[in-house]
Design a protein around this motif. Structure first.
Motif, PDB file in Angstrom:
ATOM      1  N   PRO A  43       0.812  -1.229   0.000  1.00 22.42           N
ATOM      2  CA  PRO A  43       0.000   0.000   0.000  1.00 22.42           C
ATOM      3  C   PRO A  43       0.840   1.271   0.000  1.00 22.42           C
ATOM      4  N   SER A  44       0.427   2.217  -0.825  1.00 22.00           N
ATOM      5  CA  SER A  44       1.065   3.526  -0.904  1.00 22.00           C
ATOM      6  C   SER A  44       0.029   4.510  -1.443  1.00 22.00           C
ATOM      7  N   PRO A  45       0.233   5.800  -1.248  1.00 17.99           N
ATOM      8  CA  PRO A  45      -0.755   6.779  -1.734  1.00 17.99           C
ATOM      9  C   PRO A  45      -0.716   6.993  -3.240  1.00 17.99           C
ATOM     10  N   ASP A  46       0.302   6.464  -3.906  1.00 22.29           N
ATOM     11  CA  ASP A  46       0.451   6.698  -5.346  1.00 22.29           C
ATOM     12  C   ASP A  46      -0.314   5.674  -6.170  1.00 22.29           C
ATOM     13  N   ASN A  47      -0.817   6.110  -7.305  1.00 24.93           N
ATOM     14  CA  ASN A  47      -1.404   5.178  -8.265  1.00 24.93           C
ATOM     15  C   ASN A  47      -0.302   4.387  -8.959  1.00 24.93           C
ATOM     16  N   LYS A  48      -0.587   3.110  -9.200  1.00 25.89           N
ATOM     17  CA  LYS A  48       0.379   2.233  -9.859  1.00 25.89           C
ATOM     18  C   LYS A  48      -0.303   1.549 -11.034  1.00 25.89           C
ATOM     19  N   PHE A  49       0.516   1.031 -11.960  1.00 25.25           N
ATOM     20  CA  PHE A  49      -0.016   0.488 -13.200  1.00 25.25           C
ATOM     21  C   PHE A  49       0.611  -0.873 -13.492  1.00 25.25           C
ATOM     22  N   VAL A  50      -0.242  -1.862 -13.743  1.00 25.81           N
ATOM     23  CA  VAL A  50       0.210  -3.208 -14.083  1.00 25.81           C
ATOM     24  C   VAL A  50      -0.191  -3.481 -15.528  1.00 25.81           C
ATOM     25  N   TYR A  51       0.779  -3.873 -16.343  1.00 26.92           N
ATOM     26  CA  TYR A  51       0.512  -4.160 -17.741  1.00 26.92           C
ATOM     27  C   TYR A  51       0.503  -5.674 -17.946  1.00 26.92           C
ATOM     28  N   GLY A  52      -0.627  -6.219 -18.369  1.00 24.72           N
ATOM     29  CA  GLY A  52      -0.725  -7.639 -18.690  1.00 24.72           C
ATOM     30  C   GLY A  52      -0.320  -7.862 -20.130  1.00 24.72           C
ATOM     31  N   LEU A  53       0.819  -8.486 -20.338  1.00 24.56           N
ATOM     32  CA  LEU A  53       1.367  -8.659 -21.683  1.00 24.56           C
ATOM     33  C   LEU A  53       1.256 -10.121 -22.092  1.00 24.56           C
ATOM     34  N   ALA A  54       0.213 -10.444 -22.812  1.00 25.43           N
ATOM     35  CA  ALA A  54      -0.021 -11.818 -23.257  1.00 25.43           C
ATOM     36  C   ALA A  54      -1.058 -11.792 -24.363  1.00 25.43           C
ATOM     37  N   ALA A  55      -1.150 -12.895 -25.088  1.00 25.72           N
ATOM     38  CA  ALA A  55      -2.108 -12.999 -26.195  1.00 25.72           C
ATOM     39  C   ALA A  55      -2.832 -14.340 -26.124  1.00 25.72           C
ATOM     40  N   GLY A  56      -3.995 -14.400 -26.742  1.00 29.53           N
ATOM     41  CA  GLY A  56      -4.750 -15.654 -26.811  1.00 29.53           C
ATOM     42  C   GLY A  56      -5.178 -16.154 -25.439  1.00 29.53           C
ATOM     43  N   ARG A  57      -5.160 -17.479 -25.272  1.00 33.23           N
ATOM     44  CA  ARG A  57      -5.612 -18.094 -24.030  1.00 33.23           C
ATOM     45  C   ARG A  57      -4.669 -17.781 -22.870  1.00 33.23           C
ATOM     46  N   SER A  58      -3.396 -17.574 -23.146  1.00 28.36           N
ATOM     47  CA  SER A  58      -2.472 -17.161 -22.095  1.00 28.36           C
ATOM     48  C   SER A  58      -2.895 -15.818 -21.512  1.00 28.36           C
ATOM     49  N   ALA A  59      -3.387 -14.930 -22.369  1.00 28.95           N
ATOM     50  CA  ALA A  59      -3.855 -13.629 -21.899  1.00 28.95           C
ATOM     51  C   ALA A  59      -5.048 -13.787 -20.972  1.00 28.95           C
ATOM     52  N   LEU A  60      -5.947 -14.690 -21.310  1.00 29.90           N
ATOM     53  CA  LEU A  60      -7.132 -14.888 -20.482  1.00 29.90           C
ATOM     54  C   LEU A  60      -6.755 -15.422 -19.108  1.00 29.90           C
ATOM     55  N   ALA A  61      -5.737 -16.286 -19.055  1.00 32.50           N
ATOM     56  CA  ALA A  61      -5.248 -16.774 -17.769  1.00 32.50           C
ATOM     57  C   ALA A  61      -4.650 -15.629 -16.959  1.00 32.50           C
ATOM     58  N   LEU A  62      -3.926 -14.746 -17.610  1.00 37.14           N
ATOM     59  CA  LEU A  62      -3.317 -13.609 -16.933  1.00 37.14           C
ATOM     60  C   LEU A  62      -4.369 -12.605 -16.475  1.00 37.14           C
ATOM     61  N   TYR A  63      -5.397 -12.374 -17.284  1.00 34.88           N
ATOM     62  CA  TYR A  63      -6.407 -11.382 -16.938  1.00 34.88           C
ATOM     63  C   TYR A  63      -7.178 -11.770 -15.681  1.00 34.88           C
ATOM     64  N   SER A  64      -7.298 -13.071 -15.419  1.00 38.00           N
ATOM     65  CA  SER A  64      -7.918 -13.514 -14.171  1.00 38.00           C
ATOM     66  C   SER A  64      -7.125 -12.989 -12.975  1.00 38.00           C
ATOM     67  N   PHE A  65      -5.800 -13.022 -13.094  1.00 37.02           N
ATOM     68  CA  PHE A  65      -4.923 -12.508 -12.046  1.00 37.02           C
ATOM     69  C   PHE A  65      -5.050 -10.992 -11.928  1.00 37.02           C
ATOM     70  N   LEU A  66      -5.144 -10.316 -13.053  1.00 38.91           N
ATOM     71  CA  LEU A  66      -5.293  -8.863 -13.023  1.00 38.91           C
ATOM     72  C   LEU A  66      -6.599  -8.457 -12.359  1.00 38.91           C
ATOM     73  N   GLN A  67      -7.655  -9.257 -12.548  1.00 40.48           N
ATOM     74  CA  GLN A  67      -8.919  -8.974 -11.870  1.00 40.48           C
ATOM     75  C   GLN A  67      -8.755  -9.072 -10.366  1.00 40.48           C
ATOM     76  N   LEU A  68      -8.004 -10.069  -9.899  1.00 37.98           N
ATOM     77  CA  LEU A  68      -7.757 -10.200  -8.471  1.00 37.98           C
ATOM     78  C   LEU A  68      -7.033  -8.961  -7.940  1.00 37.98           C
ATOM     79  N   ILE A  69      -6.026  -8.505  -8.658  1.00 39.07           N
ATOM     80  CA  ILE A  69      -5.282  -7.321  -8.236  1.00 39.07           C
ATOM     81  C   ILE A  69      -6.208  -6.112  -8.163  1.00 39.07           C
ATOM     82  N   GLN A  70      -7.021  -5.948  -9.183  1.00 36.53           N
ATOM     83  CA  GLN A  70      -7.932  -4.809  -9.213  1.00 36.53           C
ATOM     84  C   GLN A  70      -8.939  -4.869  -8.067  1.00 36.53           C
TER      85      GLN A  70
END
Length: 396
Positions: A43-70
């Motif tokens: 935790p910090s007061p600053d906004n941070k940015f996570v870039y999910g870099l993947a394509a196809g089904r690998s991207a969908l697996a990664l986006y599940s993780f990004l949803q958890l982070i969000q």
């Protein structure tokens, strides 16, 4: 059809083995990966940015993780390949997470290069130590690489793997399970419990594997009927789901294209209206989400078949299909006894806001749905007489 049941069971157990292999990863490497995530997510007061870099089904697996982070961190914002890195880059507040089994996906490597050029942190999960992505990230001072070497070095029967888990299923499933288990470890470390043996990670992987193993015990007679209704048809396949279940649904839809079927993601702009001969396959753990209920009602009214994949045998959706005499068209994925109450009843949200349970629960259903749909693809390939080489020709 009896041979297809054996294929389904073998494919399911093979995937359970894929999950078990995640316990063989070097825990020091997993702990280091987790610690670096903690450093960024702390935790910090600053906004941070996570870039999910993947394509196809690998991207969908990664986006599940990004949803958890969000869901868990109010000031951490995820972006995907659709958002150029340069548009959101803030010096010192960026993390790129790249997923590439081959390490040769051009779009992914382009964005890795962009982050490196801008001086951001980058993490890569790959299965290829000789790939371009591995070389770029491993040689970068702010880059970390985790290699799923078990995918190739521990596979003794490539023909069996090709038949029962075609088109990269092993890597994609492992990425999905690994990242969700890693998040459990990250949460533990954020609370001050920094065990180098990663007990939260290991417990979560074991839980995923135990749940997945139940799929191989599904009623063969019911499955045989379900396959018989699903596969030998010339109509269109329309697959739906929301949230993390929706990511599983989109991955499943891709595979129907590889099986040379006409398929659509439910909410694409070019998805046609239902008609007789079509099949609607909503993937929903609780079975009471508005989108799934609306899609089911619309499909039935147009004369299309509905074959949901769910974990809730008492949902509104199931009751709707039973009223139409379509109970055999429902695939209920089993979960361990301690989770059954979570997937029961006919209640639905009274607000469009996501519930605390939905936001923070482990993806028990999503992992099981991934295993189940992957096994269905193996069955479909065998039923249709399509080899992995043929599926690759349909792959973008």
């Amino acid at each position: 059809m009896s041979g297809l049941i054996k294929t389904f069971q073998e494919a399911t157990l093979l995937q359970c083995g894929f999950l078990e292999k995640l316990l063989d990863l070097d825990m020091a490497s997993v702990a280091a990966f987790s610690d670096s995530m903690v450093d960024f997510l702390r935790p910090s007061p600053d906004n941070k940015f996570v870039y999910g870099l993947a394509a196809g089904r690998s991207a969908l697996a990664l986006y599940s993780f990004l949803q958890l982070i969000q869901n868990h961190f109010d000031n951490v914002f995820p972006f995907t390949l659709e958002d150029p890195v340069q548009r959101h880059y803030r010096k010192g507040k960026n993390l790129g997470i790249a997923i590439s089994g081959s390490g040769e996906t051009q779009a992914v490597n382009k964005y890795i290069s962009d982050i490196i050029t801008l001086g951001g942190d980058i993490k890569l999960i790959t299965a290829n130590e000789n790939g371009t992505a591995y070389k770029m990230v491993s040689e970068y001072e702010r880059g970390d690489v985790l290699v799923f070497t078990a995918r190739t070095k521990q596979s003794t029967d490539k023909d069996t793997r090709s038949r029962l888990s075609p088109m990269g299923t092993e890597f994609e499933l492992q990425v999905l399970a690994f990242l969700n288990a890693l998040f459990a470890d990250v949460q533990s470390r954020l609370k001050g419990v920094c065990d180098p043996a990663c007990p939260e990670y290991r417990t979560t992987i074991k839980d995923f594997e135990q749940n997945a193993r139940l799929i191989s015990q599904m009623d063969p007679e019911h499955l045989e009927n379900w396959f018989g209704r699903l596969l030998p048809r010339s109509g269109r396949y329309i697959i739906g789901g929301v949230g993390r279940s929706g990511l599983v649904a989109r991955a499943f839809e891709m595979r129907f294209t590889h099986l040379n079927k006409i398929s659509y993601w439910e909410r694409d702009f070019n998805t046609p209206s239902f008609q007789i001969g079509d099949v609607y396959i909503p993937i929903t753990g609780i079975g009471n989400t508005y989108e799934a209920l609306e899609g089911t009602a619309t499909a039935l009214s147009k004369g299309a078949d509905v074959m949901p994949i769910t974990a809730n045998p008492s949902s509104r959706q199931v009751m709707m299909l039973k009223k139409h005499g379509k109970e055999k068209d429902i695939a209920v994925i089993p979960v361990k006894p301690e989770y059954r109450e979570l997937f029961s009843g006919d209640t639905s949200p009274t607000t469009w806001l996501m519930s605390e349970y939905t936001k923070f629960r482990n993806p028990i259903f999503e992992i099981n749905a991934s295993v189940f749909t992957n096994s269905v693809v193996a069955v479909g390939a065998e039923f249709l007489g399509i080899l992995e080489t043929g599926m690759r020709r349909m792959h973008v």
